[in-house]
Motif scaffolding. Structure first.
Motif, PDB file in Angstrom:
ATOM      1  N   THR A   1      -0.161   2.274  -6.608  1.00 34.90           N
ATOM      2  CA  THR A   1      -0.583   3.569  -7.390  1.00 34.90           C
ATOM      3  C   THR A   1      -0.612   3.515  -8.940  1.00 34.90           C
ATOM      4  OG1 THR A   1       1.962   4.276  -7.555  1.00 34.90           O
ATOM      5  CG2 THR A   1       0.661   5.092  -5.690  1.00 34.90           C
ATOM      6  N   VAL A   2      -0.528   2.062  -9.453  1.00 35.43           N
ATOM      7  CA  VAL A   2      -0.674   1.906 -10.896  1.00 35.43           C
ATOM      8  C   VAL A   2      -2.026   1.218 -10.972  1.00 35.43           C
ATOM      9  CG1 VAL A   2       0.137   0.594 -12.857  1.00 35.43           C
ATOM     10  CG2 VAL A   2       1.818   1.539 -11.255  1.00 35.43           C
TER      11      VAL A   2
ATOM     12  N   GLU B   1      -6.029  14.142  -4.233  1.00 31.67           N
ATOM     13  CA  GLU B   1      -6.274  12.588  -3.691  1.00 31.67           C
ATOM     14  C   GLU B   1      -4.984  11.825  -3.736  1.00 31.67           C
ATOM     15  OE1 GLU B   1      -8.284  14.323  -5.505  1.00 31.67           O
ATOM     16  OE2 GLU B   1     -10.217  14.582  -4.176  1.00 31.67           O
ATOM     17  N   ALA B   2      -4.094  12.319  -4.801  1.00 28.06           N
ATOM     18  CA  ALA B   2      -3.131  11.433  -5.295  1.00 28.06           C
ATOM     19  C   ALA B   2      -3.389  10.090  -5.584  1.00 28.06           C
ATOM     20  CB  ALA B   2      -1.988  11.420  -3.969  1.00 28.06           C
TER      21      ALA B   2
ATOM     22  N   THR C   1      -7.035   3.424  -8.173  1.00 30.67           N
ATOM     23  CA  THR C   1      -5.862   3.172  -7.429  1.00 30.67           C
ATOM     24  C   THR C   1      -5.932   3.505  -6.044  1.00 30.67           C
ATOM     25  OG1 THR C   1      -4.661   5.367  -7.664  1.00 30.67           O
ATOM     26  CG2 THR C   1      -4.318   3.849  -9.468  1.00 30.67           C
ATOM     27  N   ASP C   2      -5.044   3.133  -5.202  1.00 36.70           N
ATOM     28  CA  ASP C   2      -4.983   3.648  -3.827  1.00 36.70           C
ATOM     29  C   ASP C   2      -4.602   5.038  -3.910  1.00 36.70           C
ATOM     30  OD1 ASP C   2      -5.612   1.121  -2.770  1.00 36.70           O
ATOM     31  OD2 ASP C   2      -3.504   0.367  -2.686  1.00 36.70           O
ATOM     32  N   SER C   3      -4.960   5.726  -2.633  1.00 32.00           N
ATOM     33  CA  SER C   3      -4.625   7.264  -2.673  1.00 32.00           C
ATOM     34  C   SER C   3      -3.138   7.292  -1.991  1.00 32.00           C
ATOM     35  CB  SER C   3      -5.504   7.875  -1.810  1.00 32.00           C
ATOM     36  OG  SER C   3      -4.790   9.086  -1.138  1.00 32.00           O
ATOM     37  N   ALA C   4      -2.127   7.931  -2.687  1.00 30.59           N
ATOM     38  CA  ALA C   4      -0.787   8.066  -2.044  1.00 30.59           C
ATOM     39  C   ALA C   4      -0.705   9.380  -0.959  1.00 30.59           C
ATOM     40  CB  ALA C   4       0.168   8.159  -2.744  1.00 30.59           C
ATOM     41  N   VAL C   5      -2.275  10.142  -0.354  1.00 31.50           N
ATOM     42  CA  VAL C   5      -2.142  10.953   0.330  1.00 31.50           C
ATOM     43  C   VAL C   5      -1.345  10.742   1.698  1.00 31.50           C
ATOM     44  CG1 VAL C   5      -3.773  12.138   1.692  1.00 31.50           C
ATOM     45  CG2 VAL C   5      -4.073  12.378  -0.643  1.00 31.50           C
ATOM     46  N   ALA C   6      -1.631   9.674   2.144  1.00 33.84           N
ATOM     47  CA  ALA C   6      -1.177   9.238   3.659  1.00 33.84           C
ATOM     48  C   ALA C   6       0.176   8.690   3.565  1.00 33.84           C
ATOM     49  CB  ALA C   6      -2.296   8.569   4.407  1.00 33.84           C
ATOM     50  N   VAL C   7       0.487   8.029   2.498  1.00 32.84           N
ATOM     51  CA  VAL C   7       1.570   7.150   2.748  1.00 32.84           C
ATOM     52  C   VAL C   7       2.470   7.191   1.342  1.00 32.84           C
ATOM     53  CG1 VAL C   7       2.693   4.833   2.836  1.00 32.84           C
ATOM     54  CG2 VAL C   7       0.478   5.424   4.002  1.00 32.84           C
TER      55      VAL C   7
ATOM     56  N   TYR D   1       0.864  -1.330  -0.096  1.00 29.18           N
ATOM     57  CA  TYR D   1      -0.110  -0.045   0.097  1.00 29.18           C
ATOM     58  C   TYR D   1       0.911   1.171  -0.206  1.00 29.18           C
ATOM     59  CZ  TYR D   1      -3.737   3.278   1.421  1.00 29.18           C
ATOM     60  OH  TYR D   1      -4.426   4.394   1.558  1.00 29.18           O
TER      61      TYR D   1
END
Lengths: 396, 152
Positions: free
Chosen positions: A249-250, B100-101, A258-264, A246
């Motif tokens: 991102t692809v 939101e990345a 995709t998953d969000s890369a906001v937190a990690v 996690y």
């Protein structure tokens, strides 16, 4: 090395559209693998089946289904499903049983009778199933995802549709030499360019077909192999079945986002690259050691991405390798010497096992006209829907 | 029988008003990770120490094309299409949302083709219609290029 298991036997039912049950393909492949190993089915301690989602209950309980087809003999049984990675998980389960001392000899079988055309989710109204949702809401077929990757490569790395076509030309040339392949005809770049667009920029000949097929392996402890008179067998040195990290991102099958890369912050390498990295780490080898590789060429463009993901070249330079002929038979590191999915088509639970069959024959030096000279180390790479990794390293 | 408008999936986007149409995701109140399609039961960040409070959040209305393609062949069910009518290809676009990345996939608005969506170009989300049957107009979201005069 103590973590090795031996490949005593390999077998395959030829790929095609044969109109029979997946059980018959699996049984035929298993019997060929057993004959190759010089063993009677009743000598086998355990069987692992890679599940197909077709065929109703027999598909979901493939281990027992193949055991019944071969004749009940009381073996320990396992059935695994991991989409396209099912075969690798089956090999992984067999290997774990051998290394744990639970079994000396394990038969691994995968087979499928695939429908023509696009893969589709199981029927019914199932809005809690991501695979159902991507079809219902977006009509997003598997080739649509392959095409998104292909266009992205064109924009980022300057790949061209001609580069993609060269992958088909290369794999078809190898497949023409493989008696087990479904398509045994050379293909020209002009023929690729003349085929219908399925999902822009990919054409029909850029995308693998669906097929029937079966593959099987007989695995054993190295000690058993030695007792059985095999002092120098092909050995499986690593099996990678990793999940993504996690945030992934692809954009990937069957996800709508995709998953969000906001937190990690995302890790530096992609999920596909991490599959091969895990196998290399476990095997204690690197891409520079490879004699050959079998990768999942669901599309021609995707094969170029695998070159980068298995470390044959830096990111973005995959097209250069195919242009140079480095991945063709006779090149520096042949990729898909079997002909790949381009020549076989996809028989989901069989394919990851079939990749290891090809490595086995190549490392034994019995691959005939498509033999990679002096092959000593090979890797397979593949990815299963919903986050299943699949890579196997075999050595001689 | 009256035909009613209904979202193809409940809770993924706002109503029919083009002016403030938005995709709806959820945001973890502990680690701020965003999820689309919405996650309501748990946060999927393995390092999140929170206890699963997820709040509905509208996603950015605009983003940039990550990649796009089209469907030249009729997709299988459960995609709804009339096999007796000629197949009309649709365009699919994956859109990067900065705030939101993340990348979100969707169909492009009718008439928008791959040629209209170069990688990196700006698009906006708008309400759209997925299909209609005797009882319902099934609504969805579409992406379309942001008109040049607005991006100025």
């Amino acid at each position: 090395m103590s973590a090795d298991v031996a490949v005593l036997g390999a077998g395959m039912h030829p790929w095609g559209k044969w109109g029979r049950s997946f059980v018959s393909y699996g049984r035929a492949a298993a019997r060929e693998a057993l004959a190759d190993a010089g063993l009677d089915w009743r000598d086998v301690d355990a069987i692992v089946g890679a599940d197909t989602v077709r065929g109703g209950y027999p598909g979901y309980v493939a281990g027992a289904t193949f055991a019944q087809a071969l004749g009940w003999q009381g073996a320990r049984v396992t059935s695994v499903y991991a989409a396209c990675a099912s075969g690798a998980q089956a090999i992984g389960a067999a290997r774990a049983q051998i290394l744990a001392g639970l079994a000396d000899v394990v038969l691994v079988v995968g087979a499928d009778a695939a429908p023509k055309g696009f893969f589709a989710p199981a029927g019914g109204n199932r809005p809690d199933d991501p695979d159902w949702l991507r079809f219902r809401v977006l009509g997003a077929t598997n080739p649509a995802y392959f095409a998104l990757y292909a266009r992205r490569r064109m924009a980022l790395h300057g790949d061209t549709v001609e580069d993609f076509a060269q992958v088909k030309v290369k794999n078809a040339a190898a497949g023409a030499l493989n008696p087990r392949a479904r398509y045994r005809k050379r293909v020209s770049a002009e023929e690729v360019a003349a085929s219908a667009v399925v999902a822009d920029p990919l054409r029909l000949l850029d995308i693998c077909a669906t097929s029937d097929g079966g593959a099987a392996l007989v695995l054993s402890s190295v000690e058993f192999a030695r007792r059985h008179g095999r002092s120098d067998p092909v050995r499986i040195r690593a099996v990678s079945t990793v999940t993504p990290v996690y945030p992934k991102t692809v954009l990937d099958l069957p996800d709508i986002a995709t998953d969000s890369a906001v937190a990690v912050s995302p890790v530096a390498h992609s999920f596909r690259a991490s599959i091969a990295r895990a196998a290399y780490e476990e095997a204690g080898i690197g891409p520079e050691d490879l004699s050959l590789a079998e990768v999942y060429d669901l599309s021609t463009a995707l094969e170029l991405e695998w070159y980068e993901d298995i470390g044959l070249c830096p990111m973005g330079e995959g097209a250069k390798l195919v242009r140079e002929g480095a991945t063709a038979l006779g090149g520096r590191t042949p990729v898909n010497a079997s002909g790949g999915l381009a020549s076989f088509g996809e028989a989901v639970p069989a394919q990851a096992i079939a990749q290891v069959c090809e490595l086995t024959w190549q490392l034994r030096g019995t691959a005939g006209d498509r033999q990679v000279a002096g092959a000593r180390v090979g890797i397979t790479a593949n990815q299963g829907l919903f986050g299943h990794g699949s890579a196997v390293v075999a050595v001689r | 029988m009256t035909v009613t408008r209904r979202p193809v999936v409940a809770g993924w986007f706002t109503g029919d008003d083009e002016a403030d149409f938005r995709l709806l995701g959820t945001r973890c109140t502990a680690c701020s990770s965003v999820f689309f399609p919405r996650a309501d039961d748990f946060c999927r960040n393995p390092g999140c120490q929170g206890d699963g409070e997820l709040a509905e959040v509208p996603l950015s209305p605009r983003g940039r094309v990550w990649s796009c393609t089209d469907g030249r062949y009729r997709p299988p069910a459960p995609y709804v299409s009339d096999p007796d009518t000629p197949w009309e290809p649709y365009t699919l676009v994956a859109v990067e949302l900065d705030a939101e990345a993340m990348v979100v996939l969707g169909q492009a608005a009718p008439g928008v083709t791959v040629a209209d969506l170069p990688v990196g170009s700006e698009v906006e989300v708008v309400p759209g219609i997925l299909n209609e049957d005797d009882e319902h107009v099934w609504t969805t979201w579409h992406w379309r290029p942001v008109p040049a005069e607005v991006t100025r």
